[in-house]
Design an enzyme around this catalytic site. Sequence first.
Site, PDB file in Angstrom:
ATOM      1  N   LYS A 238       0.862  -1.199   0.000  1.00 26.14           N
ATOM      2  CA  LYS A 238       0.000   0.000   0.000  1.00 26.14           C
ATOM      3  C   LYS A 238       0.892   1.240   0.000  1.00 26.14           C
ATOM      4  O   LYS A 238       1.467   1.608   1.020  1.00 26.14           O
ATOM      5  CB  LYS A 238      -0.869  -0.022   1.267  1.00 26.14           C
ATOM      6  N   GLY A 290       6.595   4.790   8.515  1.00 29.35           N
ATOM      7  CA  GLY A 290       5.774   5.996   8.584  1.00 29.35           C
ATOM      8  C   GLY A 290       5.876   6.625   9.948  1.00 29.35           C
ATOM      9  O   GLY A 290       6.891   6.471  10.647  1.00 29.35           O
ATOM     10  N   GLY A 295       2.366   3.965  13.641  1.00 31.99           N
ATOM     11  CA  GLY A 295       3.072   2.737  14.031  1.00 31.99           C
ATOM     12  C   GLY A 295       2.525   2.159  15.326  1.00 31.99           C
ATOM     13  O   GLY A 295       2.349   0.947  15.462  1.00 31.99           O
ATOM     14  N   GLU A 312       9.317   0.851  11.039  1.00 32.38           N
ATOM     15  CA  GLU A 312      10.392   1.835  10.862  1.00 32.38           C
ATOM     16  C   GLU A 312       9.719   3.198  10.971  1.00 32.38           C
ATOM     17  O   GLU A 312       8.978   3.601  10.080  1.00 32.38           O
ATOM     18  CB  GLU A 312      11.067   1.617   9.503  1.00 32.38           C
ATOM     19  N   CYS A 346      13.363  10.197   7.662  1.00 33.29           N
ATOM     20  CA  CYS A 346      13.182   9.770   9.054  1.00 33.29           C
ATOM     21  C   CYS A 346      14.477   9.855   9.849  1.00 33.29           C
ATOM     22  O   CYS A 346      14.459  10.107  11.042  1.00 33.29           O
ATOM     23  CB  CYS A 346      12.605   8.356   9.100  1.00 33.29           C
ATOM     24  N   GLU A 443       9.501  15.566  15.654  1.00 31.73           N
ATOM     25  CA  GLU A 443       9.938  15.363  14.278  1.00 31.73           C
ATOM     26  C   GLU A 443       9.237  16.393  13.396  1.00 31.73           C
ATOM     27  O   GLU A 443       8.002  16.397  13.305  1.00 31.73           O
ATOM     28  CB  GLU A 443       9.580  13.935  13.825  1.00 31.73           C
TER      29      GLU A 443
HETATM   30  P1  NDP Z   1       1.613   8.162   8.095  1.00 30.51           P
HETATM   31  O1  NDP Z   1       2.339   7.400   9.116  1.00 30.51           O
HETATM   32  O2  NDP Z   1       0.205   8.530   8.358  1.00 30.51           O
HETATM   33  O3  NDP Z   1       1.620   7.399   6.701  1.00 30.51           O
HETATM   34  C1  NDP Z   1       2.472   6.336   6.336  1.00 30.51           C
HETATM   35  C2  NDP Z   1       1.672   5.293   5.559  1.00 30.51           C
HETATM   36  O4  NDP Z   1       0.708   4.671   6.420  1.00 30.51           O
HETATM   37  C3  NDP Z   1       0.880   5.839   4.400  1.00 30.51           C
HETATM   38  O5  NDP Z   1       0.818   4.883   3.378  1.00 30.51           O
HETATM   39  C4  NDP Z   1      -0.479   6.037   5.036  1.00 30.51           C
HETATM   40  O6  NDP Z   1      -1.512   6.129   4.101  1.00 30.51           O
HETATM   41  C5  NDP Z   1      -0.601   4.806   5.883  1.00 30.51           C
HETATM   42  N1  NDP Z   1      -1.543   4.889   6.991  1.00 30.51           N
HETATM   43  C6  NDP Z   1      -2.083   5.991   7.568  1.00 30.51           C
HETATM   44  N2  NDP Z   1      -2.887   5.645   8.594  1.00 30.51           N
HETATM   45  C7  NDP Z   1      -2.853   4.297   8.679  1.00 30.51           C
HETATM   46  C8  NDP Z   1      -3.456   3.329   9.538  1.00 30.51           C
HETATM   47  N3  NDP Z   1      -4.246   3.697  10.531  1.00 30.51           N
HETATM   48  N4  NDP Z   1      -3.202   2.022   9.343  1.00 30.51           N
HETATM   49  C9  NDP Z   1      -2.365   1.636   8.355  1.00 30.51           C
HETATM   50  N5  NDP Z   1      -1.777   2.489   7.500  1.00 30.51           N
HETATM   51  C10 NDP Z   1      -1.994   3.810   7.656  1.00 30.51           C
HETATM   52  O7  NDP Z   1       2.439   9.452   7.755  1.00 30.51           O
HETATM   53  P2  NDP Z   1       1.856  10.805   7.125  1.00 30.51           P
HETATM   54  O8  NDP Z   1       2.004  10.699   5.688  1.00 30.51           O
HETATM   55  O9  NDP Z   1       0.498  11.140   7.612  1.00 30.51           O
HETATM   56  O10 NDP Z   1       2.866  11.848   7.741  1.00 30.51           O
HETATM   57  C11 NDP Z   1       2.635  12.345   9.066  1.00 30.51           C
HETATM   58  C12 NDP Z   1       3.934  12.553   9.783  1.00 30.51           C
HETATM   59  O11 NDP Z   1       4.591  11.321   9.933  1.00 30.51           O
HETATM   60  C13 NDP Z   1       4.928  13.403   9.016  1.00 30.51           C
HETATM   61  O12 NDP Z   1       4.725  14.742   9.267  1.00 30.51           O
HETATM   62  C14 NDP Z   1       6.241  12.909   9.533  1.00 30.51           C
HETATM   63  O13 NDP Z   1       6.569  13.584  10.703  1.00 30.51           O
HETATM   64  C15 NDP Z   1       5.976  11.472   9.846  1.00 30.51           C
HETATM   65  N6  NDP Z   1       6.466  10.546   8.803  1.00 30.51           N
HETATM   66  C16 NDP Z   1       7.554   9.822   9.105  1.00 30.51           C
HETATM   67  C17 NDP Z   1       8.068   8.955   8.161  1.00 30.51           C
HETATM   68  C18 NDP Z   1       9.261   8.159   8.476  1.00 30.51           C
HETATM   69  O14 NDP Z   1       9.813   7.492   7.594  1.00 30.51           O
HETATM   70  N7  NDP Z   1       9.719   8.177   9.696  1.00 30.51           N
HETATM   71  C19 NDP Z   1       7.493   8.806   6.833  1.00 30.51           C
HETATM   72  C20 NDP Z   1       6.291   9.593   6.633  1.00 30.51           C
HETATM   73  C21 NDP Z   1       5.836  10.417   7.602  1.00 30.51           C
HETATM   74  P3  NDP Z   1      -1.910   7.600   3.545  1.00 30.51           P
HETATM   75  O15 NDP Z   1      -0.746   8.117   2.799  1.00 30.51           O
HETATM   76  O16 NDP Z   1      -3.043   7.342   2.677  1.00 30.51           O
HETATM   77  O17 NDP Z   1      -2.248   8.416   4.760  1.00 30.51           O
END
Ligand code: NDP
Length: 532
Positions: A238, A290, A295, A312, A346, A443
């Site tokens: 996904k 994410g 997480g 992660e 990240c 972050e």
């Molecule tokens: P998310 O953690 O929400 O998104 C990561 C992935 O998870 C996306 O594919 C998202 O889908 C999906 N997702 C969202 N909610 C759920 C759920 N309840 N169950 C399963 N999967 C889910 O990150 P965001 O894009 O909303 O970013 C928010 C903040 O997270 C950023 O501002 C940043 O600080 C942090 N972030 C950190 C990352 C890292 O690598 N450490 C990477 C990305 C974000 P969808 O895109 O459709 O929401």
Amino acid sequence: MKRAERGQSPPAGEVTSSQSTDVAATSAGPAWDYAPAPESREIVTIAGEYGLFVDGEFGPAADRRQFPTINPATEETLAHVALASPADVDRAVAAARHAYSRVWGPMPGAERAKYLYRIARVLQERAREFAVLESLDNGKPIRESRDVDIPLAAAHFFYYAGWADKLEYAGLGGNGRAGEVSADSRADGADGGGGAGRGRAPRPLGVAGQVIPWNFPLLMAAWKLAPALATGNTCVLKPAETTPLTALLLAEVCQQAGLPPGVVNVLTGAGETGASLVSHPGVDKIAFTGSTEVGKEISRTVAGTGKKLTLELGGKAANVVFDDAPVDQAVEGIVNGIFFNQGHVCCAGSRLLVQESVADIVVERLRDRLATLRLGDPLDKNTDIGAINSREQLDKISALAAAGEAEGAQRWSPPCRLPDRGFWFPPTIFTGVSQSYRIAREEIFGPVLSVLTFRTPEEAVAKANNTPYGLSAGVWTEKGSRILWMAQRLRAGVVWANTYNRFDPASPFGGYRESGFGREGGRQGLAGYLDA
Ligand code: NDP
């Protein structure tokens, strides 16, 4: 959904007094300037609509819902993409299960490797197409997608292809019953326990559900798919809602490589699609990259189900500069640490810890260097800082930067014109930051650096570790002994010495505490996909 929440009005430029009319705006630098060097987007054909990739075919979502994906540098709609519902998740998991039990699970590792090598080679052949599409959908500079994201994605497939027929040598143990011989061992005539160093190949888990973020869309897909496929699992991936296009192009590459139907399935959609994949009873393994918040939610969903989980998550890394470090080299490392990929990383070095005796000179040189960074059109080969990935992320960065000022830190950005349309944030430094400030604790995931100082190595370690995260850190010093002393004390999964943001498929990556658990990359990356 984030798309629907996005307004169409141009974002407020944080530091601009005059705004340019096109995306090719640059920071006000020296008197002379670069001529534009745009990469052509002709190499990519973007379809008006994209379906889900299930059981080897592209098709619409069961309820035919779609969402737009846009170019964050211009707010132009690039395509409409299928929005997967729980019924689509059911179908994809069933296809992955069928492919696992009939084709991919029983296939000898040496055969699986051929498909992975093919995917890697096609990625290399179509690298420019992938790079342009990634920059269009994500907003990152073409220089980075061309030189980092795409080559590293191909390298991951090459690397794990090499492991596919050598799993019994990975030192992960085997779990076959006495007298049972793995498919790999049968294929090469081995007895499953004979040769030096050889064990019984550990078994794959089954169907892997993989949820990835928007900051490195293709690279994260490669980090997830390559080890899962090499170890004999099948996948339902996904991608993030704001960056689905390169995952769909990768699905096309799977078709091109002749990968059996159902081995890789790609479900585009929003957070709800990810949530229904995570909670699906037919999935054996969840791999997530994410935010820490999501997480934790996934951990709660998966607890007690028997599914294997790797997470992660976020980070707030310290990049520690000692007074004996070569200043210019350290400044390059600081810039690479926090402004690479607009800080959407990240493991970004978002907290600079600089020894007090050299703080003034380091900050001065850093400001000089930032004044030369070029912000603008992601497809221009001269661009250093591209667009912020979404309006939502821009709002988050802006709110945290405002909190930094309100708490008393001094904010600085180079003179910088921001384009009228799209989502932009100038490279920003905060000095006079206390450890209690939000910009030192949370972050930001944007091009914002918080500068703190220290006097002794012990103080540097204490401040670096003063975070709930534990993903990465950097150390800059000319003393090898000090590097080792620091590395032993920094609570981070990765510690870079006199460099930053270096990645290699052979090197494991991951964190602990609020940065998650499990490792991706290297031999260690196999463990998350094996019953070992
Ligand atoms: P998310 O953690 O929400 O998104 C990561 C992935 O998870 C996306 O594919 C998202 O889908 C999906 N997702 C969202 N909610 C759920 C759920 N309840 N169950 C399963 N999967 C889910 O990150 P965001 O894009 O909303 O970013 C928010 C903040 O997270 C950023 O501002 C940043 O600080 C942090 N972030 C950190 C990352 C890292 O690598 N450490 C990477 C990305 C974000 P969808 O895109 O459709 O929401």
